[in-house]
Design a protein around this motif. Structure first.
Motif, PDB file in Angstrom:
ATOM      1  N   GLU A   1       0.813  -1.207   0.000  1.00  0.00           N
ATOM      2  CA  GLU A   1       0.000   0.000   0.000  1.00  0.00           C
ATOM      3  C   GLU A   1       0.849   1.261   0.000  1.00  0.00           C
ATOM      4  N   SER A   2       2.046   1.203   0.528  1.00  0.00           N
ATOM      5  CA  SER A   2       2.896   2.387   0.563  1.00  0.00           C
ATOM      6  C   SER A   2       3.544   2.663  -0.788  1.00  0.00           C
ATOM      7  N   LYS A   3       3.412   1.765  -1.740  1.00  0.00           N
ATOM      8  CA  LYS A   3       3.999   1.961  -3.060  1.00  0.00           C
ATOM      9  C   LYS A   3       3.054   2.713  -3.994  1.00  0.00           C
ATOM     10  N   ALA A   4       1.884   3.081  -3.511  1.00  0.00           N
ATOM     11  CA  ALA A   4       0.906   3.877  -4.265  1.00  0.00           C
ATOM     12  C   ALA A   4       0.462   3.193  -5.553  1.00  0.00           C
ATOM     13  N   LYS A   5       0.296   1.912  -5.518  1.00  0.00           N
ATOM     14  CA  LYS A   5      -0.217   1.183  -6.675  1.00  0.00           C
ATOM     15  C   LYS A   5      -1.739   1.258  -6.642  1.00  0.00           C
ATOM     16  N   ILE A   6      -2.332   1.440  -7.807  1.00  0.00           N
ATOM     17  CA  ILE A   6      -3.789   1.511  -7.889  1.00  0.00           C
ATOM     18  C   ILE A   6      -4.390   0.125  -7.691  1.00  0.00           C
ATOM     19  N   LEU A   7      -3.734  -0.885  -8.246  1.00  0.00           N
ATOM     20  CA  LEU A   7      -4.235  -2.255  -8.203  1.00  0.00           C
ATOM     21  C   LEU A   7      -3.235  -3.148  -7.473  1.00  0.00           C
ATOM     22  N   GLY A   8      -3.692  -4.323  -7.104  1.00  0.00           N
ATOM     23  CA  GLY A   8      -2.828  -5.281  -6.433  1.00  0.00           C
ATOM     24  C   GLY A   8      -2.056  -6.107  -7.442  1.00  0.00           C
ATOM     25  N   ALA A   9      -2.447  -7.336  -7.584  1.00  0.00           N
ATOM     26  CA  ALA A   9      -1.758  -8.269  -8.475  1.00  0.00           C
ATOM     27  C   ALA A   9      -1.960  -7.883  -9.935  1.00  0.00           C
ATOM     28  N   GLY A  10      -1.047  -8.336 -10.787  1.00  0.00           N
ATOM     29  CA  GLY A  10      -1.112  -8.040 -12.212  1.00  0.00           C
ATOM     30  C   GLY A  10      -2.380  -8.535 -12.872  1.00  0.00           C
ATOM     31  N   TYR A  11      -2.946  -9.618 -12.346  1.00  0.00           N
ATOM     32  CA  TYR A  11      -4.162 -10.141 -12.970  1.00  0.00           C
ATOM     33  C   TYR A  11      -5.336  -9.179 -12.817  1.00  0.00           C
ATOM     34  N   GLU A  12      -5.268  -8.246 -11.873  1.00  0.00           N
ATOM     35  CA  GLU A  12      -6.371  -7.300 -11.727  1.00  0.00           C
ATOM     36  C   GLU A  12      -6.464  -6.377 -12.945  1.00  0.00           C
ATOM     37  N   LEU A  13      -5.331  -5.895 -13.429  1.00  0.00           N
ATOM     38  CA  LEU A  13      -5.351  -5.079 -14.647  1.00  0.00           C
ATOM     39  C   LEU A  13      -5.704  -5.948 -15.850  1.00  0.00           C
ATOM     40  N   TYR A  14      -5.266  -7.201 -15.830  1.00  0.00           N
ATOM     41  CA  TYR A  14      -5.602  -8.126 -16.918  1.00  0.00           C
ATOM     42  C   TYR A  14      -7.120  -8.316 -16.979  1.00  0.00           C
ATOM     43  N   ILE A  15      -7.761  -8.468 -15.837  1.00  0.00           N
ATOM     44  CA  ILE A  15      -9.215  -8.636 -15.779  1.00  0.00           C
ATOM     45  C   ILE A  15      -9.909  -7.391 -16.339  1.00  0.00           C
ATOM     46  N   ILE A  16      -9.428  -6.222 -15.963  1.00  0.00           N
ATOM     47  CA  ILE A  16     -10.008  -4.978 -16.470  1.00  0.00           C
ATOM     48  C   ILE A  16      -9.856  -4.921 -17.994  1.00  0.00           C
ATOM     49  N   ALA A  17      -8.655  -5.244 -18.474  1.00  0.00           N
ATOM     50  CA  ALA A  17      -8.415  -5.241 -19.926  1.00  0.00           C
ATOM     51  C   ALA A  17      -9.346  -6.240 -20.620  1.00  0.00           C
ATOM     52  N   PHE A  18      -9.520  -7.426 -20.019  1.00  0.00           N
ATOM     53  CA  PHE A  18     -10.417  -8.428 -20.590  1.00  0.00           C
ATOM     54  C   PHE A  18     -11.834  -7.872 -20.722  1.00  0.00           C
ATOM     55  N   PHE A  19     -12.342  -7.258 -19.653  1.00  0.00           N
ATOM     56  CA  PHE A  19     -13.718  -6.755 -19.698  1.00  0.00           C
ATOM     57  C   PHE A  19     -13.866  -5.577 -20.656  1.00  0.00           C
ATOM     58  N   ILE A  20     -12.828  -4.781 -20.825  1.00  0.00           N
ATOM     59  CA  ILE A  20     -12.897  -3.716 -21.830  1.00  0.00           C
ATOM     60  C   ILE A  20     -13.082  -4.350 -23.209  1.00  0.00           C
ATOM     61  N   GLY A  21     -12.278  -5.358 -23.522  1.00  0.00           N
ATOM     62  CA  GLY A  21     -12.426  -6.047 -24.805  1.00  0.00           C
ATOM     63  C   GLY A  21     -13.789  -6.703 -24.947  1.00  0.00           C
ATOM     64  N   LEU A  22     -14.243  -7.348 -23.882  1.00  0.00           N
ATOM     65  CA  LEU A  22     -15.540  -8.035 -23.907  1.00  0.00           C
ATOM     66  C   LEU A  22     -16.681  -7.048 -24.128  1.00  0.00           C
ATOM     67  N   TYR A  23     -16.715  -5.971 -23.340  1.00  0.00           N
ATOM     68  CA  TYR A  23     -17.810  -5.007 -23.449  1.00  0.00           C
ATOM     69  C   TYR A  23     -17.764  -4.244 -24.767  1.00  0.00           C
ATOM     70  N   ALA A  24     -16.552  -3.988 -25.272  1.00  0.00           N
ATOM     71  CA  ALA A  24     -16.434  -3.335 -26.574  1.00  0.00           C
ATOM     72  C   ALA A  24     -16.738  -4.328 -27.687  1.00  0.00           C
ATOM     73  N   ASP A  25     -16.737  -5.610 -27.343  1.00  0.00           N
ATOM     74  CA  ASP A  25     -16.927  -6.704 -28.297  1.00  0.00           C
ATOM     75  C   ASP A  25     -15.858  -6.646 -29.390  1.00  0.00           C
ATOM     76  N   LYS A  26     -14.610  -6.438 -28.927  1.00  0.00           N
ATOM     77  CA  LYS A  26     -13.487  -6.348 -29.853  1.00  0.00           C
ATOM     78  C   LYS A  26     -12.333  -7.199 -29.339  1.00  0.00           C
ATOM     79  N   THR A  27     -11.698  -7.864 -30.262  1.00  0.00           N
ATOM     80  CA  THR A  27     -10.526  -8.665 -29.938  1.00  0.00           C
ATOM     81  C   THR A  27      -9.355  -8.177 -30.779  1.00  0.00           C
ATOM     82  N   LYS A  28      -8.172  -8.509 -30.310  1.00  0.00           N
ATOM     83  CA  LYS A  28      -6.954  -8.199 -31.052  1.00  0.00           C
ATOM     84  C   LYS A  28      -5.999  -9.357 -30.841  1.00  0.00           C
ATOM     85  N   PRO A  29      -5.614 -10.048 -31.916  1.00  0.00           N
ATOM     86  CA  PRO A  29      -4.703 -11.184 -31.753  1.00  0.00           C
ATOM     87  C   PRO A  29      -3.386 -10.766 -31.114  1.00  0.00           C
ATOM     88  N   LEU A  30      -2.836 -11.657 -30.313  1.00  0.00           N
ATOM     89  CA  LEU A  30      -1.523 -11.411 -29.733  1.00  0.00           C
ATOM     90  C   LEU A  30      -0.465 -11.465 -30.828  1.00  0.00           C
TER      91      LEU A  30
END
Length: 191
Positions: free
Chosen positions: A39-68
């Motif tokens: 918490e003292s490192k001023a991170k908005i999120l905890g584990a890396g998968y939290e941003l991954y989940i957000i990114a996933f839902f952005i793609g899902l809700y936008a109904d857009k994919t992008k190949p790796l």
């Protein structure tokens, strides 16, 4: 069959493009795990998968994919199997969120082109279906990471603002609701 798919999917460690690693390191405790100094490192999120989940839902809700990127050097595993995402309640004011994984899985089942009859008959291997589900997840997340990256280039405080993600998801759903309303207002076709 769905339980078997869910369990096998949960054991997967999804990939992301390495060009997004700086986002994970800037906004998450990516690669470090939780400790008393998090918490003292001023991170908005905890584990890396939290941003991954957000990114996933952005793609899902936008109904857009992008190949790796197909170059394996430009991809890497997130670092933790999906089955462990959101299992720990050790951070202050945090609750576990195992249901979120289930909702992600159900959305992926609905959006991944899998012949479930062939799967049930044994004509399609379970591992192939799981690979397709994982790939779809990675493509949604990849679109989402790209979206986040672009927003942060426009405004470096975009992710820090309290309503930025809500506004993003509302913009995706509002557009769909307007399309549905437009379809309802159409005159019936003449026979």
């Amino acid at each position: 069959m769905a339980e078997q798919l869910y369990d096998l999917w949960g054991k997967k460690n999804p990939d992301f493009e390495t060009r997004f690693e700086p986002l994970l390191r800037q906004y998450c405790d990516y690669g470090k795990g939780y400790n008393e100094f998090t918490e003292s490192k001023a991170k908005i999120l905890g584990a890396g998968y939290e941003l991954y989940i957000i990114a996933f839902f952005i793609g899902l809700y936008a109904d857009k994919t992008k190949p790796l990127n197909p170059d394996p050097v430009k991809r890497k595993g997130l670092g933790q199997p999906i089955m462990y995402w959101g299992n720990i309640e050790n951070r202050k004011m945090r609750k576990a969120y195992p249901q979120l994984r289930f909702y992600m899985f159900m959305a992926l089942l609905a959006r991944t082109d899998i012949d479930y009859i062939a799967l049930d008959k044994g004509e399609l291997q379970v591992q192939r279906a799981v690979a397709d589900i994982k790939k779809k997840m990675e493509e949604y997340a990849n679109y989402g990471f790209d979206y986040i990256h672009e927003k942060l280039e426009e405004d470096s405080n975009w992710l820090s603002r309290g309503s930025s993600l809500l506004d993003t998801f509302l913009s995706f759903t509002m557009g769909k609701n307007e399309e549905l309303e437009d379809d309802d207002n159409d005159e019936p076709d003449e026979i």
